[in-house]
Design a protein around this motif. Structure first.
Motif, mmCIF file in Angstrom:
data_model
loop_
_atom_site.group_PDB
_atom_site.id
_atom_site.type_symbol
_atom_site.label_atom_id
_atom_site.label_comp_id
_atom_site.label_asym_id
_atom_site.label_seq_id
_atom_site.Cartn_x
_atom_site.Cartn_y
_atom_site.Cartn_z
ATOM 1 N N ASP A 1 7.367 -56.112 -25.370
ATOM 2 C CA ASP A 1 7.500 -55.125 -26.444
ATOM 3 C C ASP A 1 6.311 -54.172 -26.511
ATOM 4 N N GLN A 2 5.183 -54.546 -25.925
ATOM 5 C CA GLN A 2 3.992 -53.691 -25.960
ATOM 6 C C GLN A 2 3.912 -52.738 -24.771
ATOM 7 N N VAL A 3 4.849 -52.835 -23.837
ATOM 8 C CA VAL A 3 4.841 -51.979 -22.644
ATOM 9 C C VAL A 3 5.025 -50.499 -23.000
ATOM 10 N N PRO A 4 5.968 -50.114 -23.896
ATOM 11 C CA PRO A 4 6.095 -48.679 -24.217
ATOM 12 C C PRO A 4 4.819 -48.060 -24.769
ATOM 13 N N ALA A 5 4.110 -48.772 -25.637
ATOM 14 C CA ALA A 5 2.853 -48.239 -26.176
ATOM 15 C C ALA A 5 1.818 -48.074 -25.070
ATOM 16 N N PHE A 6 1.806 -48.999 -24.102
ATOM 17 C CA PHE A 6 0.889 -48.916 -22.964
ATOM 18 C C PHE A 6 1.171 -47.658 -22.134
ATOM 19 N N ILE A 7 2.436 -47.372 -21.882
ATOM 20 C CA ILE A 7 2.810 -46.192 -21.091
ATOM 21 C C ILE A 7 2.494 -44.909 -21.855
ATOM 22 N N ILE A 8 2.801 -44.869 -23.141
ATOM 23 C CA ILE A 8 2.521 -43.675 -23.941
ATOM 24 C C ILE A 8 1.019 -43.423 -23.998
ATOM 25 N N ASN A 9 0.224 -44.472 -24.127
ATOM 26 C CA ASN A 9 -1.233 -44.333 -24.127
ATOM 27 C C ASN A 9 -1.724 -43.798 -22.786
ATOM 28 N N ALA A 10 -1.141 -44.259 -21.686
ATOM 29 C CA ALA A 10 -1.548 -43.780 -20.360
ATOM 30 C C ALA A 10 -1.166 -42.314 -20.176
ATOM 31 N N ARG A 11 -0.054 -41.899 -20.756
ATOM 32 C CA ARG A 11 0.372 -40.495 -20.644
ATOM 33 C C ARG A 11 -0.562 -39.553 -21.378
ATOM 34 N N THR A 12 -1.194 -40.032 -22.448
ATOM 35 C CA THR A 12 -2.102 -39.164 -23.199
ATOM 36 C C THR A 12 -3.393 -38.883 -22.430
ATOM 37 N N LYS A 13 -3.681 -39.708 -21.422
ATOM 38 C CA LYS A 13 -4.920 -39.552 -20.666
ATOM 39 C C LYS A 13 -4.798 -38.585 -19.496
ATOM 40 N N VAL A 14 -3.587 -38.138 -19.169
ATOM 41 C CA VAL A 14 -3.397 -37.192 -18.069
ATOM 42 C C VAL A 14 -2.835 -35.896 -18.626
#
Length: 155
Positions: free
Chosen positions: A94-107
């Protein structure tokens, strides 16, 4: 008696004037070319499945890695091969979507379509866990997935 005596010639001293320059050039070279590991593995090094067709990922800065495997510390994280590691912590699917969204904010926004999610799963991991991760990735439209494998016979 002669007025001039012959001097005994020995080996000349080694000139060390350029030594600090060389040392600092080497230090600077290794500081620039070395990359530090960003995450500490809290799961055991995954024993990757073997595959006959293996391709390297090109843009490592655009890769988000999800580790699936057995925990190194079962007292803290629990027992089993279905532990998911995101960054430096054990997480749930369940925490995978937040991980991906956080990674997208860094690029940058132009690089988001080129982002790849790499799943490094142990051979013994449950397929259901990987399917749960894939479903959560689908929810955030992270459809570019790479499964890590070691080059082998593919059996």
């Amino acid at each position: 008696m002669s007025k001039f005596r012959k001097k005994k010639k020995g080996m000349p001293a080694v000139n060390t004037a350029a030594l600090p320059d060389i040392v600092f050039m080497l230090l600077f070279f290794f500081m620039v070319t070395t990359t530090m590991r960003e995450t500490d593995l809290r799961i055991e090094n995954p024993r990757l499945p073997s595959a006959s067709e293996v391709k390297k990922l090109e843009h490592k800065s655009l890769v988000c890695t999800i580790y699936v495997g057995k925990s190194k510390d079962p007292n803290r994280d629990g027992v089993g091969f279905n532990k998911i590691q995101l960054n430096d912590k054990i997480a749930s699917a369940d925490q995978v979507p937040a991980f991906i969204i956080n990674a997208r904010t860094k690029v940058s926004e132009a690089e988001v379509p080129f982002m790849t999610t790499s799943i490094k799963a142990d051979k013994e991991s449950n397929v259901g866990t990987i399917t749960d991760i894939r479903l959560k990735l689908r929810d955030v439209n992270a459809l570019k997935i790479s499964y890590s494998a070691s080059k082998g016979s593919g059996n």
